[in-house]
Each structure stands twice: as structure tokens, then as C-alpha cells.
Motif scaffolding. Structure first.
Motif, PDB file in Angstrom:
ATOM      1  N   UNK A  23       0.773  -1.239   0.000  1.00  0.00           N
ATOM      2  CA  UNK A  23       0.000   0.000   0.000  1.00  0.00           C
ATOM      3  C   UNK A  23       0.798   1.281   0.000  1.00  0.00           C
ATOM      4  N   UNK A  24       2.086   1.224   0.289  1.00  0.00           N
ATOM      5  CA  UNK A  24       2.898   2.437   0.288  1.00  0.00           C
ATOM      6  C   UNK A  24       3.496   2.728  -1.086  1.00  0.00           C
ATOM      7  N   UNK A  25       3.112   1.975  -2.095  1.00  0.00           N
ATOM      8  CA  UNK A  25       3.663   2.158  -3.425  1.00  0.00           C
ATOM      9  C   UNK A  25       2.586   2.647  -4.386  1.00  0.00           C
ATOM     10  N   UNK A  26       2.994   3.485  -5.309  1.00  0.00           N
ATOM     11  CA  UNK A  26       2.068   4.011  -6.308  1.00  0.00           C
ATOM     12  C   UNK A  26       2.020   3.121  -7.553  1.00  0.00           C
ATOM     13  N   UNK A  27       2.781   2.055  -7.548  1.00  0.00           N
ATOM     14  CA  UNK A  27       2.767   1.117  -8.671  1.00  0.00           C
ATOM     15  C   UNK A  27       2.733  -0.296  -8.114  1.00  0.00           C
ATOM     16  N   UNK A  28       2.640  -1.242  -8.996  1.00  0.00           N
ATOM     17  CA  UNK A  28       2.649  -2.643  -8.588  1.00  0.00           C
ATOM     18  C   UNK A  28       4.048  -2.961  -8.071  1.00  0.00           C
ATOM     19  N   UNK A  29       4.145  -3.241  -6.791  1.00  0.00           N
ATOM     20  CA  UNK A  29       5.440  -3.530  -6.168  1.00  0.00           C
ATOM     21  C   UNK A  29       5.339  -4.816  -5.353  1.00  0.00           C
ATOM     22  N   UNK A 135      13.958   0.952   4.745  1.00  0.00           N
ATOM     23  CA  UNK A 135      13.658   1.677   3.512  1.00  0.00           C
ATOM     24  C   UNK A 135      14.956   2.310   3.035  1.00  0.00           C
ATOM     25  N   UNK A 136      15.256   2.158   1.744  1.00  0.00           N
ATOM     26  CA  UNK A 136      16.442   2.765   1.158  1.00  0.00           C
ATOM     27  C   UNK A 136      15.963   3.786   0.146  1.00  0.00           C
ATOM     28  N   UNK A 137      16.268   5.036   0.431  1.00  0.00           N
ATOM     29  CA  UNK A 137      15.795   6.157  -0.379  1.00  0.00           C
ATOM     30  C   UNK A 137      16.987   6.898  -0.968  1.00  0.00           C
ATOM     31  N   UNK A 138      16.750   7.566  -2.067  1.00  0.00           N
ATOM     32  CA  UNK A 138      17.767   8.407  -2.695  1.00  0.00           C
ATOM     33  C   UNK A 138      17.082   9.682  -3.171  1.00  0.00           C
ATOM     34  N   UNK A 141      14.724  10.497  -6.649  1.00  0.00           N
ATOM     35  CA  UNK A 141      14.385   9.212  -7.261  1.00  0.00           C
ATOM     36  C   UNK A 141      13.083   8.729  -6.647  1.00  0.00           C
ATOM     37  N   UNK A 142      12.085   8.433  -7.468  1.00  0.00           N
ATOM     38  CA  UNK A 142      10.804   7.986  -6.908  1.00  0.00           C
ATOM     39  C   UNK A 142      10.825   6.549  -6.385  1.00  0.00           C
ATOM     40  N   UNK A 143      11.894   5.811  -6.633  1.00  0.00           N
ATOM     41  CA  UNK A 143      11.975   4.425  -6.173  1.00  0.00           C
ATOM     42  C   UNK A 143      12.577   4.349  -4.775  1.00  0.00           C
ATOM     43  N   UNK A 144      11.955   3.530  -3.939  1.00  0.00           N
ATOM     44  CA  UNK A 144      12.423   3.308  -2.580  1.00  0.00           C
ATOM     45  C   UNK A 144      12.523   1.802  -2.363  1.00  0.00           C
ATOM     46  N   UNK A 145      13.700   1.345  -2.010  1.00  0.00           N
ATOM     47  CA  UNK A 145      13.872  -0.070  -1.708  1.00  0.00           C
ATOM     48  C   UNK A 145      13.288  -0.365  -0.337  1.00  0.00           C
ATOM     49  N   UNK A 162      10.706  -2.910  -4.623  1.00  0.00           N
ATOM     50  CA  UNK A 162      11.088  -1.560  -5.021  1.00  0.00           C
ATOM     51  C   UNK A 162       9.795  -0.777  -5.168  1.00  0.00           C
ATOM     52  N   UNK A 163       9.547   0.117  -4.215  1.00  0.00           N
ATOM     53  CA  UNK A 163       8.317   0.897  -4.174  1.00  0.00           C
ATOM     54  C   UNK A 163       8.459   2.152  -5.025  1.00  0.00           C
ATOM     55  N   UNK A 164       7.348   2.632  -5.541  1.00  0.00           N
ATOM     56  CA  UNK A 164       7.322   3.916  -6.240  1.00  0.00           C
ATOM     57  C   UNK A 164       6.611   4.910  -5.350  1.00  0.00           C
ATOM     58  N   UNK A 165       7.319   5.985  -4.982  1.00  0.00           N
ATOM     59  CA  UNK A 165       6.760   7.019  -4.107  1.00  0.00           C
ATOM     60  C   UNK A 165       7.147   8.385  -4.664  1.00  0.00           C
ATOM     61  N   UNK A 166       6.179   9.080  -5.250  1.00  0.00           N
ATOM     62  CA  UNK A 166       6.477  10.407  -5.790  1.00  0.00           C
ATOM     63  C   UNK A 166       6.010  11.496  -4.864  1.00  0.00           C
TER      64      UNK A 166
END
Length: 166
Positions: A23-29, A135-138, A141-145, A162-166
Motif C-alpha cells: 500500500x505504500x507504493x504508487x505502482x505494482x510492487x 527503507x532505502x531512499x535516494x 528518485x521515486x523508487x524506494x527499496x 522496489x516501491x514507487x513514491x512520488x
């Protein structure tokens, strides 16, 4: 029954078999469940994250990109409680819409499955020793490990996505 890493991984795979959406991802993760004998420390988390990003993008991230990543560690409760509460709220909303005649049983079933997914996944990871979520963020970058880890004896069971979070 003695819990082994293999049995824990199998149990977690059974949870995500029918429903695997974070649920924390904006795409299929979807979560991928793995085991390792390696110690999961920050270096290993960053290595797993690099592999996830490489697999997702098809090319290895640049050295500069890799150097900007940060790791945030959370407890299961910090992550799962809000996810479960949001899923329960959505289920209640669908139940009210169903009562009013503006929702379908299929929609209600999907929301119920979401609640079941988070509760069962939480329960499965509560059975392992020292469960944590990383959570690994950069920047930029919208991707969060995301890595849910716990140990069983000398092995580690982990879920990764790999989550998508914009």
C-alpha cells in the motif's frame, strides 16, 4: 514445531500468493521472499537495494547515485499499523457503499483481502527473531527499496520490493 528459515519463507510466500500489493507504493510492487545465511547489516541492505534497482532499470545505478542513498529502519508496528488501519477504513467505506447499493461485493472482497494480507504478513514476520523494516531512499528518485527482515537461527528471511513514491 521448530521454525526454520525455509518454513518461515514458505509461510510468508503463502500469505502473498493471492494478494501481493504494498500500500505504500504508487505502482505494482510485489514482495519477493528470500533467505540468506549472510548477516543483514547496512552494507548488505545497500547491496540488496542496488540489485533491486539494477534488475528494475536493467542498468546498474551510477556510483554517484549509490552514494546518495539513505537507510531508514522501522519496526513492524510502525509500518503495519497504519497500513492495516488504512485497509480497514477502506473496507468500512466499501461496506457502507454496499449498504447504500453503490458498491459491489467484488470491491468489498478486494478490500477485505487487503486487510487479511497485512494482518497475516505482520503475524508471519512476528514469528521471526528481531524483525525490522528498512527503507532505502535516494534524493530525486521515486523508487524506494523496502526490506522486511528477520532471523531464524543463523539464517535471515526477508521480503524485498522496489516501491514507487512520488
Amino acid at each position: 514445531m521448530f521454525l526454520t528459515a525455509s518454513k518461515a519463507a514458505s509461510s510468508i510466500r503463502a500469505v502473498i500468493k493471492d494478494y501481493n500489493f504494498w500500500g505504500q507504493s504508487e505502482s505494482d510492487s510485489p514482495l519477493k521472499i528470500s533467505t540468506t545465511k549472510a548477516v543483514i547489516d547496512n552494507d548488505k541492505i545497500l547491496s540488496l537495494d542496488r540489485s533491486l534497482r539494477t534488475k528494475n532499470a536493467g542498468v546498474a545505478p551510477t556510483k554517484e547515485f549509490l552514494e546518495t542513498r539513505t537507510i531508514v529502519q522501522k519496526t513492524l508496528d510502525e509500518v503495519f499499523k497504519p497500513l492495516a488501519l488504512n485497509a480497514i477504513e477502506a473496507l468500512n467505506d466499501q461496506g457502507e457503499l454496499l449498504s447504500a447499493g453503490t458498491a459491489s461485493l467484488e470491491t468489498l472482497a478486494a478490500e477485505a483481502e487487503s486487510v487479511e494480507y497485512y494482518v497475516q504478513l505482520y503475524a508471519a514476520f512476528k514469528q521471526v527473531t528481531n524483525p525490522k523494516i528498512y527503507y532505502v531512499d535516494a534524493p530525486a528518485d521515486p523508487s524506494v527499496g523496502m526490506f522486511i527482515v528477520g532471523t531464524v537461527g543463523t539464517e535471515t528471511v526477508y521480503a524485498s520490493a522496489l516501491l514507487t513514491q512520488t
